[in-house]
Design a protein around this motif. Structure first.
Motif, PDB file in Angstrom:
ATOM      1  N   LYS A  99       0.879  -1.167   0.000  1.00  0.00           N
ATOM      2  CA  LYS A  99       0.000   0.000   0.000  1.00  0.00           C
ATOM      3  C   LYS A  99       0.917   1.217   0.000  1.00  0.00           C
ATOM      4  CE  LYS A  99      -2.072   1.428   3.814  1.00  0.00           C
ATOM      5  NZ  LYS A  99      -3.043   1.497   4.936  1.00  0.00           N
ATOM      6  N   LEU A 100       0.768   2.071  -0.986  1.00  0.00           N
ATOM      7  CA  LEU A 100       1.659   3.222  -1.121  1.00  0.00           C
ATOM      8  C   LEU A 100       1.540   4.144   0.087  1.00  0.00           C
ATOM      9  CD1 LEU A 100       1.160   4.089  -4.902  1.00  0.00           C
ATOM     10  CD2 LEU A 100       2.999   2.759  -3.848  1.00  0.00           C
ATOM     11  N   PRO A 101       2.638   4.846   0.448  1.00  0.00           N
ATOM     12  CA  PRO A 101       2.595   5.733   1.617  1.00  0.00           C
ATOM     13  C   PRO A 101       1.605   6.880   1.432  1.00  0.00           C
ATOM     14  CG  PRO A 101       4.656   6.000   0.393  1.00  0.00           C
ATOM     15  CD  PRO A 101       3.960   4.808  -0.180  1.00  0.00           C
ATOM     16  N   ASP A 102       1.262   7.500   2.552  1.00  0.00           N
ATOM     17  CA  ASP A 102       0.297   8.601   2.518  1.00  0.00           C
ATOM     18  C   ASP A 102       0.816   9.738   1.634  1.00  0.00           C
ATOM     19  OD1 ASP A 102      -1.964   9.998   3.035  1.00  0.00           O
ATOM     20  OD2 ASP A 102      -1.590  10.325   5.164  1.00  0.00           O
ATOM     21  N   LEU A 103      -0.124  10.456   1.026  1.00  0.00           N
ATOM     22  CA  LEU A 103       0.221  11.518   0.071  1.00  0.00           C
ATOM     23  C   LEU A 103       0.374  12.853   0.799  1.00  0.00           C
ATOM     24  CD1 LEU A 103      -2.346  10.506  -2.721  1.00  0.00           C
ATOM     25  CD2 LEU A 103      -0.015   9.671  -2.366  1.00  0.00           C
ATOM     26  N   LEU A 104       1.362  12.930   1.671  1.00  0.00           N
ATOM     27  CA  LEU A 104       1.535  14.121   2.500  1.00  0.00           C
ATOM     28  C   LEU A 104       2.309  15.218   1.786  1.00  0.00           C
ATOM     29  CD1 LEU A 104       2.298  12.455   5.951  1.00  0.00           C
ATOM     30  CD2 LEU A 104       0.103  13.270   5.065  1.00  0.00           C
ATOM     31  N   ASP A 105       3.361  14.852   1.086  1.00  0.00           N
ATOM     32  CA  ASP A 105       4.188  15.831   0.367  1.00  0.00           C
ATOM     33  C   ASP A 105       4.606  15.184  -0.950  1.00  0.00           C
ATOM     34  OD1 ASP A 105       5.753  17.916  -0.409  1.00  0.00           O
ATOM     35  OD2 ASP A 105       7.259  17.708   1.168  1.00  0.00           O
ATOM     36  N   VAL A 106       3.736  15.295  -1.938  1.00  0.00           N
ATOM     37  CA  VAL A 106       3.937  14.548  -3.183  1.00  0.00           C
ATOM     38  C   VAL A 106       3.815  15.461  -4.402  1.00  0.00           C
ATOM     39  CG1 VAL A 106       3.110  12.378  -2.209  1.00  0.00           C
ATOM     40  CG2 VAL A 106       1.485  13.926  -3.318  1.00  0.00           C
ATOM     41  N   CYS A 139       3.234   9.390 -12.598  1.00  0.00           N
ATOM     42  CA  CYS A 139       4.428   9.414 -11.746  1.00  0.00           C
ATOM     43  C   CYS A 139       4.119  10.113 -10.432  1.00  0.00           C
ATOM     44  CB  CYS A 139       5.561  10.137 -12.474  1.00  0.00           C
ATOM     45  SG  CYS A 139       7.072  10.318 -11.497  1.00  0.00           S
ATOM     46  N   LEU A 140       4.258   9.370  -9.330  1.00  0.00           N
ATOM     47  CA  LEU A 140       4.099   9.911  -7.982  1.00  0.00           C
ATOM     48  C   LEU A 140       5.485  10.023  -7.358  1.00  0.00           C
ATOM     49  CD1 LEU A 140       1.088   8.248  -6.092  1.00  0.00           C
ATOM     50  CD2 LEU A 140       1.597  10.685  -6.228  1.00  0.00           C
ATOM     51  N   MET A 141       5.831  11.201  -6.858  1.00  0.00           N
ATOM     52  CA  MET A 141       7.116  11.376  -6.182  1.00  0.00           C
ATOM     53  C   MET A 141       6.874  11.942  -4.785  1.00  0.00           C
ATOM     54  SD  MET A 141       9.778  12.585  -9.202  1.00  0.00           S
ATOM     55  CE  MET A 141       9.517  14.305  -8.885  1.00  0.00           C
ATOM     56  N   TRP A 142       7.609  11.392  -3.797  1.00  0.00           N
ATOM     57  CA  TRP A 142       7.492  11.828  -2.410  1.00  0.00           C
ATOM     58  C   TRP A 142       8.710  12.677  -2.036  1.00  0.00           C
ATOM     59  CZ3 TRP A 142       5.302   7.465  -4.213  1.00  0.00           C
ATOM     60  CH2 TRP A 142       4.019   7.140  -3.765  1.00  0.00           C
ATOM     61  N   PHE A 143       8.471  13.694  -1.180  1.00  0.00           N
ATOM     62  CA  PHE A 143       9.528  14.627  -0.798  1.00  0.00           C
ATOM     63  C   PHE A 143       9.694  14.749   0.720  1.00  0.00           C
ATOM     64  CE2 PHE A 143       8.114  15.771  -5.003  1.00  0.00           C
ATOM     65  CZ  PHE A 143       9.293  15.990  -5.685  1.00  0.00           C
TER      66      PHE A 143
END
Length: 509
Positions: free
Chosen positions: A356-363, A397-401
């Protein structure tokens, strides 16, 4: 004359007939699914949908004596799916549902004060209230030719139950924000502190909260389903996602099975089904279902694997932030990088599969990029710490920061998605060296094991051959008694050689 006298109606029977006729008429009216402008519903009266699936009337929940206007399943009257005056109970049995002067639905108490109304901004020439077989109470204009539109509907104002036809989501045109809210208790249907709603942070995901704190989320929408949950056993999820509207609903696979989801005051979602011709609800599933379902169970930068012990593990390139807490199985502090990223040549990614992909907090999201493009885009941005493909069709494309939270490995096949975690050049080199050492170890170990197996096989063949030869050398011929007597001259003493441990020994002639 006598005959005429017999035909005269006695006043008592005339009154009785009128009373019975009026009672029968009222019963017929109350059994209807529609309330017109000149009608009302008092406590004790009900509307029943055309197919007898649902009923509307007054009820008291649990041990409460307060009265509420609600809708429930006709076959199971205790299963209430909607409440009108949930925050304003009536304290007696004098409540009345009727139409106001401006042709809205209003609920009046004993003093004729309005304690609830439909708040419809649209006007109608001849309004009627109708209870549909779906359980939806709608306010319509009977003179309108548009049968698809309504002035107001109960399905727009959810309580603690989600049934087929209800939508959870946000409509920017109307301003409606539709979501489940738990009851305060089994005796009080007023708003509790648990909610279940759609949250949109680039991609929609369903979020369960208690007192404003996230308790569970089912992962972002991947084009087919929400990323973190398997396909429903009795229904499939549907999502409408446009600029103006965002809502989800469920479609049953089999119309003979009735489904409902209830959010209770403990913050648990319960799925029930009612089979055809059954009067008892069967429990199917609950969310959260296990510790890995709990939001952020393993803290930041970690993954939850329910089949392992302990269930929490740091991602590649990370170590526990607190070893003391880890030793007592407390992962709330999460994990930190073993070596900080320095954005130098040689950095790469470690693949974590079926999660399950991580939460979309800073994406950041680009819906047109493919996997290769996403990899390059993340690699050239020093702040990007992870990336994944958002859609199951291979694009997006989902990128996390920032820190990654609420990742869990999914054990069910064909669900979950892969995520790529960024590693420093030294970490990447260490993993490469470790894999190389593993290969170097595997090769000699494999050779030794293979050699031992061959040796055992050869020794077994040699042993069998020797056994066979020994058997041929020591096999003795067998003689009957008469032959032996003749050969020893009837056991003559002249032929006796001596005496052994088993008796005399003779020579044969």
């Amino acid at each position: 004359m006598r005959k005429a006298k017999q035909m005269e109606a006695h006043p008592f029977f005339t009154s009785l007939y009128a009373a019975i006729s009026l009672s029968f008429f009222l019963q017929l009216s109350l059994a209807s699914d529609t309330m017109t402008l000149n009608q009302s519903i008092s406590d004790g009266d009900t509307l029943v949908s055309f197919g007898h699936n649902f009923e509307l009337g007054f009820f008291s929940p649990g041990d409460s004596k307060n009265r509420y206007l609600g809708i429930w399943y006709k076959i199971t009257p205790g299963t209430v799916v909607w409440v009108a005056n949930k925050d304003n109970p009536i304290t007696d049995s004098h409540g009345v549902l009727t139409f106001s002067k401006n042709e809205r639905l209003v609920l009046l108490n004993q003093t004729r004060s309005i304690i609830w109304s439909s708040n419809s901004s649209k006007e109608a020439e001849n309004p009627v209230a109708r209870l549909l077989n779906s359980g939806n109470l709608v306010l319509e204009d009977s003179t309108s030719k548009n049968t698809e539109s309504c002035l107001w509907q109960s399905f727009d104002y959810l309580t603690n139950s989600w049934i087929a036809g209800m939508k959870i989501g946000l409509n920017k045109d109307t301003g409606l924000d539709q979501y489940l809210t738990s009851w305060k208790s089994t005796n009080d249907p007023s708003n509790g502190d648990c909610t279940y709603k759609i949250q949109n942070d680039g991609l929609p995901q369903m979020v369960l909260s208690k007192a404003g704190i996230t308790k569970f989320r089912n992962g972002p929408w991947n084009g087919l389903r929400f990323n973190g949950i398997p396909p429903g056993p009795v229904y499939r999820p549907v999502l409408v996602f446009t600029e103006d509207k965002l809502f989800g609903y469920s479609e049953p696979y089999n119309n003979s099975v009735i489904t409902r989801v209830t959010l209770n005051q403990s913050g648990l979602l319960n799925l029930y089904i009612l089979q055809e011709r059954s009067t008892e609800w069967a429990f199917v599933a609950i969310v959260p279902n296990d510790p890995c379902d709990n939001y952020g169970e393993c803290g930041t930068n970690s993954v939850c694997r329910i089949y392992k012990s302990p269930i929490c593990e740091c991602l590649n390139g990370f170590i526990p932030k607190s070893l003391q807490k880890r030793d007592i199985y407390d992962w709330s502090s999460g994990c930190i990088r073993r070596k900080q990223l320095d954005c130098q040549r040689g950095e790469g990614f470690a693949k974590v599969v079926r999660v399950k992909l991580p939460d979309l907090l800073d994406v950041w999201l680009n819906k047109s990029m493919n996997l290769k493009e996403c990899n390059a885009e993340c690699l050239k941005n020093c702040s990007c710490i992870a990336y994944a493909i958002s859609s199951i069709n291979g694009t997006g494309c989902l990128m996390w920061f920032g820190d990654l939270i609420d990742i869990r490995e999914l054990t069910t096949e064909n669900i979950g998605q892969d995520i790529y975690i960024r590693l420093s050049a030294s970490e990447q080199e260490s993993i490469h060296d470790l894999n190389k050492k593993k290969k170097l170890v595997i090769i000699p170990v494999t050779s030794i094991v293979s050699g031992m197996l061959i040796l055992v096989f050869v020794l077994q063949i040699i042993w069998k051959k020797r056994k066979t030869k020994k058997g041929e050398h020591w096999d003795l011929p067998l003689f009957d008694f008469d032959t032996i007597a003749t050969a020893t001259n009837n056991f003559s003493s002249a032929n006796m050689l001596g005496v052994g441990g088993f008796g005399p020994v003779y020579k044969v002639i």
